[in-house]
Design an enzyme around this catalytic site. Structure first.
Site, PDB file in Angstrom:
ATOM      1  N   LEU A 101       0.823  -1.215   0.000  1.00  0.00           N
ATOM      2  CA  LEU A 101       0.000   0.000   0.000  1.00  0.00           C
ATOM      3  C   LEU A 101       0.860   1.269   0.000  1.00  0.00           C
ATOM      4  CD1 LEU A 101      -2.906  -1.087   2.352  1.00  0.00           C
ATOM      5  CD2 LEU A 101      -3.116  -0.436  -0.024  1.00  0.00           C
ATOM      6  N   GLY A 102       2.148   1.092  -0.168  1.00  0.00           N
ATOM      7  CA  GLY A 102       3.006   2.267  -0.346  1.00  0.00           C
ATOM      8  C   GLY A 102       3.330   3.015   0.933  1.00  0.00           C
ATOM      9  N   ALA A 106       4.652   6.908   1.197  1.00  0.00           N
ATOM     10  CA  ALA A 106       3.734   7.906   1.761  1.00  0.00           C
ATOM     11  C   ALA A 106       4.392   8.641   2.933  1.00  0.00           C
ATOM     12  CB  ALA A 106       2.433   7.235   2.205  1.00  0.00           C
ATOM     13  N   ASP A 147       5.419   3.907  -6.964  1.00  0.00           N
ATOM     14  CA  ASP A 147       4.812   4.224  -5.665  1.00  0.00           C
ATOM     15  C   ASP A 147       4.933   5.719  -5.345  1.00  0.00           C
ATOM     16  OD1 ASP A 147       4.567   1.501  -5.451  1.00  0.00           O
ATOM     17  OD2 ASP A 147       5.201   1.411  -3.360  1.00  0.00           O
TER      18      ASP A 147
HETATM   19  O1  PMV Z   1       5.026  -3.912  -3.373  1.00  0.00           O
HETATM   20  P1  PMV Z   1       4.767  -2.551  -3.934  1.00  0.00           P
HETATM   21  O2  PMV Z   1       3.335  -2.171  -4.002  1.00  0.00           O
HETATM   22  O3  PMV Z   1       5.621  -1.487  -3.387  1.00  0.00           O
HETATM   23  O4  PMV Z   1       5.052  -2.592  -5.485  1.00  0.00           O
HETATM   24  C1  PMV Z   1       6.121  -3.167  -6.086  1.00  0.00           C
HETATM   25  C2  PMV Z   1       5.857  -3.038  -7.540  1.00  0.00           C
HETATM   26  C3  PMV Z   1       6.884  -3.753  -8.390  1.00  0.00           C
HETATM   27  O5  PMV Z   1       6.476  -3.534  -9.742  1.00  0.00           O
HETATM   28  C4  PMV Z   1       6.900  -5.231  -8.107  1.00  0.00           C
HETATM   29  C5  PMV Z   1       8.269  -3.184  -8.187  1.00  0.00           C
HETATM   30  C6  PMV Z   1       8.442  -1.762  -8.664  1.00  0.00           C
HETATM   31  O6  PMV Z   1       9.418  -1.137  -8.227  1.00  0.00           O
HETATM   32  O7  PMV Z   1       7.654  -1.278  -9.489  1.00  0.00           O
END
Ligand code: PMV
Length: 311
Positions: A101-102, A106, A147
């Site tokens: 969920l970042g 955030a 993110d």
């Molecule tokens: O786990 P999260 O929501 O922070 O997302 C990671 C997303 C990936 O595509 C797997 C990695 C990235 O850096 O984009």
């Protein structure tokens, strides 16, 4: 005192493939937020208070490379502040940690904005985004930047690594259920494993990334046209490709199945995978039943959120 807050986020489509230059769609989740407050301190020093992670102490007592220390020092550097005034920095967050969920991004965005406001020098969104991206590298290793981008701009984005951000507009709002497996998503590890797969058999995985990229483009079109039910099968297809990439898990697959059985139009993991969150597209009248089914199938928490049209 200066206060700033930042929302959580979810990736709707395109995680992992986005690291390899394909597009991804991400949206803010406003039900959960990180909040940073910066105020005068009576004693010299930068006094940090982050009760959610049981952290209380002076900045220089944190190990170099600690995310909060890195963010604060990078703001000072960017603003040319060599002798910061005494201050107290308080960080709180209702965003679950390590669940996709970042939360890290955030906290960074809220902190960067509150600190720069306190120092009387506002940063542009682009500067905030660039600083938050540097902090993301500490969490993720080689993050795509999705993110920090969606959280900084606080609106749905169509994201392609290294390209200017493209906000997009939902023709009509639609509800999503977010279900937390309760298992921390080891994003750094899953991103590393995908890299090893890709290094061993680039042609095979490039084809999978291409297929995910096509799903993302179709999903964007459906959202922009308000053809919401079309998103369901696209979510299922994206989830199947993420399984092939080995980033799903038995828990995520079980939740996806439970959501579909309870009436969701589609479901997929969101974020790094192997834990973290599942998202399910629900007809509004099935939202409650899907949430209940997800909890029965082991979800630790569910959030019903509505993806809004742009302000
Ligand atoms: O786990 P999260 O929501 O922070 O997302 C990671 C997303 C990936 O595509 C797997 C990695 C990235 O850096 O984009």
């Amino acid at each position: 005192m200066k206060t700033a807050s930042a929302p959580g986020k979810i990736i709707l489509f395109g995680e992992h493939a986005v690291v390899y230059g394909r597009p991804a769609l991400a949206v803010p989740v406003t039900q959960v937020r990180a909040v940073a407050q910066v105020m005068d301190a009576p004693a010299p020093g930068i006094w940090i208070d982050a009760p959610d992670i049981a952290l209380h102490g002076e900045l220089t007592a944190l190990p170099p490379g600690h995310a909060l220390r890195t963010v604060i020092e990078s703001v000072f550097r960017t603003l040319g502040v060599s002798a910061p005034p005494p201050m107290r920095v308080r960080v709180t967050s209702s965003i679950p940690v390590a669940s996709g969920l970042g939360s890290g991004a955030a906290v960074s965005v809220a902190l960067i904005r509150a600190l720069s406001a306190f120092l009387g020098q506002m940063l542009s969104d682009e500067q905030v985004n660039a600083l938050a991206y540097e902090a993301e590298k500490l969490h993720h290793g080689t993050p795509s930047g999705i993110d920090n981008t969606v959280i900084t701009f606080g609106r749905p984005v169509y994201f392609v690594r290294g390209q200017p951000i493209e906000p997009f507009r939902a023709a009509r709002p639609f509800p999503l259920v977010i279900a937390d497996t309760g298992i921390p998503a080891p994003t750094r590890e899953s991103v590393g494993d995908v890299r090893r797969l890709w290094e061993a058999e680039p042609a095979r995985w490039e084809a999978v990334f291409d297929a995910i990229g096509s799903i993302v483009r179709a999903a964007r079109q459906a959202i922009e046209r308000g053809e919401i039910p079309a998103l369901g099968p696209l979510m299922d297809e994206n989830h199947a490709l993420l399984r092939e990439l080995t980033v799903s898990s038995p828990e995520l697959d079980r939740l996806a199945q439970a959501a579909r059985t309870a009436g969701a139009l589609g479901a997929k993991l969101s974020g790094g995978g192997r834990g973290g969150n599942l998202i399910a597209l629900v007809p509004p009248e099935r939202a409650e039943a899907v949430e209940a089914a997800l909890r029965l199938a082991g979800a630790k928490r569910t959030i019903l959120t509505t993806i809004q049209e742009n302000p």
